[in-house]
Design an enzyme around this catalytic site. Structure first.
Site, mmCIF file in Angstrom:
data_model
loop_
_atom_site.group_PDB
_atom_site.id
_atom_site.type_symbol
_atom_site.label_atom_id
_atom_site.label_comp_id
_atom_site.label_asym_id
_atom_site.label_seq_id
_atom_site.Cartn_x
_atom_site.Cartn_y
_atom_site.Cartn_z
ATOM 1 N N GLN A 136 -9.019 -0.720 -16.152
ATOM 2 C CA GLN A 136 -9.552 -1.626 -15.124
ATOM 3 C C GLN A 136 -10.872 -1.083 -14.562
ATOM 4 O OE1 GLN A 136 -7.288 -3.665 -11.851
ATOM 5 N NE2 GLN A 136 -7.898 -1.883 -10.684
ATOM 6 N N LEU A 181 0.818 -1.218 0.000
ATOM 7 C CA LEU A 181 0.000 0.000 0.000
ATOM 8 C C LEU A 181 0.853 1.269 0.000
ATOM 9 C CD1 LEU A 181 -2.778 -1.051 2.544
ATOM 10 C CD2 LEU A 181 -2.688 -1.396 0.066
ATOM 11 N N GLY A 240 -1.726 6.379 -2.499
ATOM 12 C CA GLY A 240 -2.857 6.236 -3.423
ATOM 13 C C GLY A 240 -3.935 5.335 -2.836
ATOM 14 N N HIS A 241 -3.514 4.238 -2.200
ATOM 15 C CA HIS A 241 -4.505 3.351 -1.570
ATOM 16 C C HIS A 241 -5.184 4.041 -0.391
ATOM 17 C CE1 HIS A 241 -1.665 0.277 -3.370
ATOM 18 N NE2 HIS A 241 -2.820 -0.131 -3.832
ATOM 19 N N LYS A 263 -5.994 5.615 -11.771
ATOM 20 C CA LYS A 263 -4.738 5.326 -12.484
ATOM 21 C C LYS A 263 -4.909 4.102 -13.383
ATOM 22 C CE LYS A 263 -1.060 3.202 -10.899
ATOM 23 N NZ LYS A 263 -0.729 2.199 -11.946
ATOM 24 N N ASP A 264 -5.619 3.095 -12.866
ATOM 25 C CA ASP A 264 -5.919 1.900 -13.663
ATOM 26 C C ASP A 264 -7.221 2.170 -14.423
ATOM 27 O OD1 ASP A 264 -3.783 -0.091 -12.768
ATOM 28 O OD2 ASP A 264 -4.554 0.668 -10.873
ATOM 29 N N GLY A 279 -8.831 3.061 -8.035
ATOM 30 C CA GLY A 279 -8.054 4.217 -8.471
ATOM 31 C C GLY A 279 -8.225 4.459 -9.964
HETATM 32 O O1 PAF Z 1 -5.902 -2.597 -8.809
HETATM 33 C C1 PAF Z 1 -5.580 -3.592 -8.141
HETATM 34 O O2 PAF Z 1 -4.873 -3.499 -7.150
HETATM 35 C C2 PAF Z 1 -6.095 -4.959 -8.571
HETATM 36 O O3 PAF Z 1 -6.148 -5.078 -9.951
HETATM 37 C C3 PAF Z 1 -7.442 -5.328 -7.926
HETATM 38 C C4 PAF Z 1 -8.543 -4.377 -8.363
HETATM 39 C C5 PAF Z 1 -7.317 -5.312 -6.427
HETATM 40 C C6 PAF Z 1 -7.860 -6.737 -8.366
HETATM 41 O O4 PAF Z 1 -6.902 -7.675 -8.002
#
Ligand code: PAF
Length: 281
Positions: free
Chosen positions: A153, A33, A36-37, A149-150, A147
């Site tokens: 995703q 972590l 950002g987290h 950033k991804d 986030g």
């Molecule tokens: O972004 C991440 O850390 C991962 O892709 C996630 C969303 C926890 C899925 O494993």
């Protein structure tokens, strides 16, 4: 803060939180972590919320030649950071419990998963969608935080949650950056000093391209300039593209929300970043 490694215990604790009238907010992570987290935890916290952070390095989203074995793991430090941030519950499922030998299901989201990282990392978004679907079923959150950033995703998770009728609001949280603009990522620890100094070229190239396009410049030219700037800084470029911010379709018209997205490698470290292009009004 309570820590669970077993699903029955997690579910009992969350049932009790719900019975107390609390809503469940989920922050899925792979640990290691950083600030950002913590911004995700802070976004999730509000009166009456029970904030659950999951920590699971998901093997199904790593390709055969990717960094699963060396992905940074620092469980004790992560738990300390989450306690400090006011997280209520940490969910740390063991890999054998998430994927027992007989596990046979794959969640695949067509369209938004296909290009960009989906092309560069085949199977990656199936792995993400599968694990996030499992986490949604395990935690049943009413809100879940990811986030920006991804960026791809986030689009994949939103599509998956809508298509499969998960009763969850998927919330994107702005990218956190170092002082020089580099997006925070657990993978930044792979960069040596020289690479770290070069890495700033990525947000700079995106910033320049965003300004050029917002100012009416031809997107293809701005993208070519950004790619050239990255190569000059020592990156191997996977892609720098301009996409529709909602559908991720290429060549978006100027009246759509547009996003620059990029992935590039410095040595063995792959960095991704993205930036909104202000709409032309
Ligand atoms: O972004 C991440 O850390 C991962 O892709 C996630 C969303 C926890 C899925 O494993």
């Amino acid at each position: 803060m309570e820590v669970f490694r077993e699903l029955a215990g997690l579910r009992a604790a969350l049932a009790s939180a719900r019975a107390d009238g609390r809503e469940i907010a989920l922050v899925p992570t792979m640990g290691a972590l950083h600030v950002g987290h913590i911004a995700l935890i802070e976004a999730a916290r509000r009166p009456g919320a029970c904030v659950v952070a999951s920590i699971f390095v998901n093997p199904r989203q790593f390709g055969a030649n990717e960094d699963l074995s060396r992905y940074p793991r620092k469980e004790m430090g992560d738990i300390a950071m989450l306690t400090e941030a006011g997280c209520d519950v940490v969910w740390l499922p063991p890999v054998e419990a998430m994927y027992p030998d007989e596990f046979a299901t794959n969640v695949s989201v067509a369209g938004v998963s296909d290009g960009l990282d989906g092309e560069a990392r085949p199977g990656h978004f199936d792995g993400v969608a599968t694990v996030v679907a499992k986490l949604f079923n395990q935690v049943s959150p009413s809100r879940a935080f990811f986030g920006e950033k991804d960026f791809q995703q986030l689009a994949v998770v939103r599509r998956m949650a809508a298509d499969l009728d998960f009763d969850v609001e998927v919330i994107g949280v702005p990218t956190q950056r170092d002082d020089d603009g580099l997006a925070l990522s657990s993978r930044n620890v792979y960069l040596d000093e020289e690479e770290r100094a070069k890495a700033v070229a990525l947000p700079r190239a995106l910033g320049q391209a965003a300004r050029a396009i917002a100012g009416g410049g031809a997107p293809e030219e701005a993208l070519a300039d950004a790619r050239a700037a990255l190569v000059a800084a020592g990156f191997a470029v996977d892609y720098v593209e301009l996409v529709d911010a909602d559908t991720l379709a290429p060549d978006p018209p100027a009246d759509r929300r547009r996003q620059l997205v990029a992935a590039a490698r410095l040595g063995s470290t792959r960095l991704i970043d993205n930036l909104a292009v202000s709409p032309i009004v």
